[in-house]
Design a protein around this motif. Structure first.
Motif, mmCIF file in Angstrom:
data_model
loop_
_atom_site.group_PDB
_atom_site.id
_atom_site.type_symbol
_atom_site.label_atom_id
_atom_site.label_comp_id
_atom_site.label_asym_id
_atom_site.label_seq_id
_atom_site.Cartn_x
_atom_site.Cartn_y
_atom_site.Cartn_z
ATOM 1 N N THR A 132 48.954 31.434 45.178
ATOM 2 C CA THR A 132 47.671 31.823 44.582
ATOM 3 C C THR A 132 47.475 33.316 44.791
ATOM 4 O OG1 THR A 132 46.698 29.648 45.030
ATOM 5 C CG2 THR A 132 45.170 31.473 44.589
ATOM 6 N N TYR A 133 47.455 34.074 43.675
ATOM 7 C CA TYR A 133 47.294 35.524 43.741
ATOM 8 C C TYR A 133 45.813 35.876 43.582
ATOM 9 C CZ TYR A 133 47.413 40.428 42.322
ATOM 10 O OH TYR A 133 47.181 41.783 42.234
ATOM 11 N N PHE A 134 45.330 36.823 44.386
ATOM 12 C CA PHE A 134 43.948 37.263 44.224
ATOM 13 C C PHE A 134 43.804 38.703 44.707
ATOM 14 C CE2 PHE A 134 44.302 35.117 48.320
ATOM 15 C CZ PHE A 134 43.698 35.991 49.207
ATOM 16 N N GLU A 135 42.763 39.347 44.176
ATOM 17 C CA GLU A 135 42.383 40.689 44.597
ATOM 18 C C GLU A 135 41.006 40.621 45.227
ATOM 19 O OE1 GLU A 135 42.618 42.894 41.010
ATOM 20 O OE2 GLU A 135 44.813 42.935 40.958
ATOM 21 N N ASN A 136 40.719 41.573 46.100
ATOM 22 C CA ASN A 136 39.491 41.504 46.880
ATOM 23 C C ASN A 136 38.842 42.876 46.975
ATOM 24 O OD1 ASN A 136 38.629 41.782 50.169
ATOM 25 N ND2 ASN A 136 37.579 40.244 48.941
ATOM 26 N N ALA A 137 37.512 42.894 46.943
ATOM 27 C CA ALA A 137 36.750 44.127 47.167
ATOM 28 C C ALA A 137 35.446 43.752 47.867
ATOM 29 C CB ALA A 137 36.462 44.838 45.854
ATOM 30 N N THR A 138 34.921 44.678 48.641
ATOM 31 C CA THR A 138 33.662 44.450 49.350
ATOM 32 C C THR A 138 32.572 45.325 48.740
ATOM 33 O OG1 THR A 138 34.840 43.959 51.400
ATOM 34 C CG2 THR A 138 32.503 44.511 51.578
ATOM 35 N N VAL A 139 31.477 44.679 48.324
ATOM 36 C CA VAL A 139 30.314 45.386 47.781
ATOM 37 C C VAL A 139 29.068 44.869 48.488
ATOM 38 C CG1 VAL A 139 31.351 45.874 45.544
ATOM 39 C CG2 VAL A 139 30.185 43.705 45.902
ATOM 40 N N GLN A 140 27.918 45.238 47.963
ATOM 41 C CA GLN A 140 26.654 44.805 48.566
ATOM 42 C C GLN A 140 25.720 44.279 47.493
ATOM 43 O OE1 GLN A 140 25.150 48.316 50.479
ATOM 44 N NE2 GLN A 140 26.605 48.239 52.174
ATOM 45 N N THR A 141 24.723 43.529 47.936
ATOM 46 C CA THR A 141 23.642 43.108 47.049
ATOM 47 C C THR A 141 22.371 42.945 47.876
ATOM 48 O OG1 THR A 141 22.982 41.513 45.332
ATOM 49 C CG2 THR A 141 24.064 40.617 47.280
ATOM 50 N N MET A 142 21.237 43.246 47.277
ATOM 51 C CA MET A 142 19.948 43.110 47.949
ATOM 52 C C MET A 142 19.297 41.805 47.509
ATOM 53 S SD MET A 142 19.964 45.835 49.760
ATOM 54 C CE MET A 142 18.288 45.868 50.398
ATOM 55 N N LEU A 193 37.491 49.608 42.680
ATOM 56 C CA LEU A 193 37.489 49.180 44.085
ATOM 57 C C LEU A 193 38.553 48.116 44.322
ATOM 58 C CD1 LEU A 193 33.634 48.901 44.796
ATOM 59 C CD2 LEU A 193 35.195 50.699 45.562
ATOM 60 N N MET A 194 38.710 47.220 43.350
ATOM 61 C CA MET A 194 39.728 46.181 43.470
ATOM 62 C C MET A 194 41.124 46.803 43.568
ATOM 63 S SD MET A 194 38.673 42.878 43.256
ATOM 64 C CE MET A 194 37.210 41.937 42.807
ATOM 65 N N LYS A 195 41.371 47.835 42.750
ATOM 66 C CA LYS A 195 42.690 48.458 42.736
ATOM 67 C C LYS A 195 42.976 49.206 44.028
ATOM 68 C CE LYS A 195 42.655 48.925 37.709
ATOM 69 N NZ LYS A 195 42.585 49.867 36.566
ATOM 70 N N GLN A 196 41.902 49.693 44.671
ATOM 71 C CA GLN A 196 42.072 50.436 45.921
ATOM 72 C C GLN A 196 42.317 49.516 47.111
ATOM 73 O OE1 GLN A 196 38.640 52.944 46.377
ATOM 74 N NE2 GLN A 196 38.877 53.852 44.335
ATOM 75 N N SER A 197 41.947 48.239 46.966
ATOM 76 C CA SER A 197 42.134 47.292 48.073
ATOM 77 C C SER A 197 43.534 46.699 48.028
ATOM 78 C CB SER A 197 41.092 46.181 47.990
ATOM 79 O OG SER A 197 41.294 45.416 46.815
#
Length: 856
Positions: free
Chosen positions: A519-529, A675-679
């Motif tokens: 299972t291939y996946f990409e990951n990024a961390t963001v925020q939400t209020m 952001l995904m590409k940088q992770s």
């Protein structure tokens, strides 16, 4: 032997069937208690032996001790054996595995070499300082060959994390960035070692460890000021070891101590008050259920024949027997039955467990990944407990009939006026019953009212059976839930990621030999209020998290996971979510993980909580992790599905985090896509040979590639779950058999005692069809009444179990609807089958002979 006791024995012989039913009831009860206590002690014995085989026999570890402190520990009264050890790391310069650049040198004294599991493959164990046994992994994995007799000159020291200053161990992976190793190796000594043997990679060396194990020797008679770790095996293992260890540390100025928690918990020893309360609560409730079930089973065997025995006791009273003599005759009967049944019950219980283990051991080694086998362990405590409970239950079962019999006058006992004292009001039934179900149903209902004591005894037996089954089923479900909460949820074998790799670089690993799925996946961390009204109570009650709420808003960290189309569609099918909610649109759909389990270190408990209070269709504005509060949102997503199931390879975050899963390409043209590409992209692999797969990937020597092998940890979790399942489901089967035997015993005896009553009904013209119809309705009345009492009582006990569990595992209270539905169906089937079977045995009775017959 006095005349009363002789007559009691004669009465037992004349009523062979009734006496046999009582003896069988007691044997079943005693065997149940014996089987449960023996199964528990045998299971714990297996886990203790397996833990010792895997990790060595020790209970307390004193770290960095000197020669004087070691002697004080050795002289302690509770010390059985002392194992001395020290360790360190040395560079393995020629290593061809960039992830394992060290030799991990661990030295033991003679006791340690015997206690810690070392699988010697060639040569011998070290016998003096300077001799070592090396792991075969050095040759097979690092591609460095050392032969027996070779000398190694090593500079040994400690691995240090430069960011924190902490000393790193074998459980800590190599700290590096790109091709640079960031951790430091502080050299403390230079040694020359001679190879005297080779060994298989020890079980206590995790696959991610950066050092290959080398085992050496310590002469505990000549420490010469060296610091060593002292492992202690104790004579008496109980909760006092914590206070004794602290006292010894204070007296000898020892700074650090560790405990072998995995082994100690099998002895029932823990310094966690919440866990102790949970264990004692579970054990107390289950033992109470067993005791109540045992009392009911034995009591029913006695109480259901009281009306017949009262006539016999009345005859004794008519010839001068005193109240005390009548009472003692019942106690004597209990002693006779107990003397026969208890030894047979203990033998039956132990024999049953022994046969069970013969079956389990045939596949246990491969199926459970254990090297030890189940052995029948009968301790003096289990035998005494069985004898005590059995004796008490027989006494209680005899006490009420004996007291009742002593108060019956001779005339009343002979005329049976104590058993049947009825008025028309007491046997009155609703006219609606006859209109709806017919005359047979009315007669069946009147029978339950007329034979009220027998009816209540039968209902009580059914209630106990319902309670036993539902409570044990719920208990096992909570045990499995607790184990799931306390273990990491790994549904893959190997996780591979690297920041400089793309999808094609990682997906090629799916074609490796032994790999079954990826299972291939990409990951990024963001925020939400999120507004305060949407926060679960776990966040608002957490002081650290609640303090970050500003202007009624709470900032969640969001872990975004982007799956490829095939994996995402398979995931939607797994959670039962419609694909239509995730089709292209202005606001992309996402799957939200709405439940997490985490360990609260302050409360010392595992907690299951909602991640956020939201609904399908709600939206979240995603912001850059480093953005200010007034920064524009990067993207808005819509909740298309909510689930507690994470995709393969995705490990959920902690409280205050949201895990969101989207389809590949969702953020391709957005800032989040950057952001995904940088992770670091990742691929989770399932394989039937994790060790070989890891070696093939690491052989590429790509230092930007991180390989995380969790197969051993996952297999250990599966082993624990399977062992637990064998234990608890075996217990359920046992309880189910006991419950069925209890119901059948009670109903068949009750029907047998009503033979004259049934003969009377046949004598006045009741047809076989009407007779069967009456039995059907009577079974329904039994079942409805039993369920009306049994289910509420079961729910109450379930709640008590839940309250006992939340000291350590905080999860919502849920009703076991499947078990409740199952028990409702089974209670009617068992009652109906028992009554029909019993009635079929008496249908051929001669009416005249049965009306005249006294004994069965």
């Amino acid at each position: 032997m006095n005349i009363i006791n002789k007559m009691t024995l004669r009465h037992l012989r004349e009523n062979k069937r009734r006496s046999l039913v009582t003896i069988i009831g007691v044997i079943i009860s005693v065997s149940m208690i014996t089987a449960v206590t023996t199964l528990g002690s045998s299971f714990l014995d297996l886990m203790i032996r397996q833990d010792i085989a895997d990790n060595g026999e020790w209970h307390v570890q004193y770290l960095d001790t000197n020669e004087k402190q070691v002697e004080a520990i050795r002289d302690d009264a509770n010390t059985k054996a002392v194992i001395l050890s020290n360790d360190g790391y040395a560079q393995l310069e020629e290593s061809q595995n960039a992830y394992k650049p060290y030799l991990y040198v661990r030295n033991y004294n003679t006791s340690g070499l015997k206690s810690f599991p070392i699988d010697l493959t060639e040569g011998r164990l070290p016998e003096k300082e300077g001799e070592v046994v090396i792991s075969e992994g050095i040759r097979q994995n690092a591609l460095v060959t050392y032969n027996i007799g070779d000398e190694l000159t090593l500079e040994i020291g400690e691995r240090i994390d430069p960011s924190s200053g902490y000393v790193l161990t074998q459980n800590d992976g190599l700290i590096r960035e790109d091709e640079t190793i960031l951790e430091q190796l502080n050299i403390e000594d230079t040694v020359t070692l001679t190879v005297v043997g080779t060994m298989a990679r020890p079980d206590w060396e995790p696959t991610w460890s950066p050092g290959y194990t080398v085992v050496g020797f310590i002469d505990d008679q000549e420490l010469n000021g060296a610091k060593v770790d002292t492992f202690v095996a104790l004579n008496d293992v109980d909760n006092s070891i914590y206070s004794e260890a602290k006292q010894l540390m204070t007296e000898q100025n020892i700074e650090r101590v560790a405990y072998n928690s995995s082994l100690l918990r099998y002895y029932g020893v823990t310094n966690d008050d919440g866990l102790r309360k949970t264990l004692y609560g579970f054990g107390g409730i289950i033992m109470a259920v067993i005791v109540i079930g045992s009392i009911s089973l034995i009591y029913n065997a006695f109480a259901i024949s009281v009306s017949e025995r009262s006539r016999y006791l009345g005859m004794l009273a008519s010839v001068g027997a005193t109240k005390r003599q009548k009472r003692n005759s019942v106690y004597f009967e209990g002693m006779v039955i107990g003397g026969i049944s208890i030894p047979l019950g203990i033998l039956a219980g132990i024999t049953g467990i022994a046969f069970t283990f013969l079956f389990i051991n045939a596949f246990a080694e491969k199926a459970l990944n254990v090297t030890e086998k189940f052995e029948v362990v009968v301790t003096p405590i289990t035998l005494l407990l069985t004898l005590f409970i059995s004796s008490v239950t027989i006494f209680i079962s005899c006490y009420l009939p004996a007291r009742r019999a002593s108060k019956i006058s001779a005339i009343d006992a002979i005329r049976q006026t104590q058993d049947v004292r009825l008025t028309s009001k007491q046997v009155k039934t609703s006219k609606l019953v006859r209109r709806l179900f017919g005359l047979e149903a009315e007669i069946g209902l009147k029978n339950t009212k007329r034979n009220r004591k027998r009816y209540l005894v039968t209902v009580f037996s059914l209630v106990i059976s319902i309670v036993l089954f539902l409570v044990v089923s719920y208990f096992t479900d909570r045990l499995e839930q607790s184990l799931d909460m306390s273990q990491a949820d790994y549904d893959f074998d190997i996780l591979v990621n690297g920041s400089t790799l793309d999808q094609n670089d990682l997906r090629r690993y799916e074609s490796l030999d032994h790999v079954t799925n990826g299972t291939y996946f990409e990951n990024a961390t963001v925020q939400t209020m999120v507004s305060k009204s949407q926060l679960p109570s776990a966040i608002t009650k957490n002081e650290n998290l609640a303090s970050t709420i500003v202007d009624g808003k709470f900032m969640y960290y969001v872990s975004l996971y982007q799956l490829d189309d095939e994996s995402f569609n398979a995931y939607l099918k797994q959670i039962g979510a419609p694909v239509s909610r995730f089709e292209d649109g202005d606001v992309p759909g996402a799957v939200l993980i709405d439940e997490i389990s985490y360990q609260d270190m302050d409360q010392k408990k595992f907690i299951t909580s909602e991640t956020v209070e939201t609904e399908i269709g709600d939206t979240f504005e995603l912001r850059d992790e480093n953005a200010t509060g007034d920064a524009a949102p990067l993207k808005t997503i819509q909740v298309g599905a909510m689930t507690d199931i994470a995709p393969t390879g995705v490990m959920t975050g902690s409280l205050g985090w949201l895990d969101v899963i989207v389809r590949e390409g969702t953020f391709e043209e957005d800032a989040i896509g950057d952001l995904m590409k940088q992770s670091s992209p990742s691929i989770a692999l399932n394989t039937d040979d994790p060790e070989d797969t890891q070696q093939v990937i690491e052989a590429e020597q790509n230092l930007d590639l991180y390989v995380f092998n969790v197969s051993e940890q996952r297999e250990q979790q599966e082993q624990m779950l399977l062992l637990l399942s064998i234990f608890v489901y075996g217990f359920i089967v046992l309880i189910s058999l006991i419950s069925i035997a209890n119901i059948f015993n009670t109903i068949s005896t009750s029907v047998s005692l009503r033979r004259r009553e049934f003969a009377m009904l046949r004598s006045v013209g009741m047809t076989p069809k009407g007779f069967n119809k009456m039995v059907y309705y009577e079974s329904i009345f039994y079942g409805v009444k039993a369920l009306a009492y049994g289910i509420p009582i079961s729910l109450l006990i379930m709640y008590l179990i839940y309250r006992a569990q939340i000291n350590t595992f905080d999860a919502p209270f849920t009703l076991p609807w499947n078990s409740i539905l199952f028990v409702v169906i089974m209670i009617f089937m068992i009652v109906g089958a028992s009554m029909l079977y019993s009635v079929s045995k008496i249908k051929k009775d001669n009416i005249i002979d049965r009306l005249k017959q006294e004994n069965d």
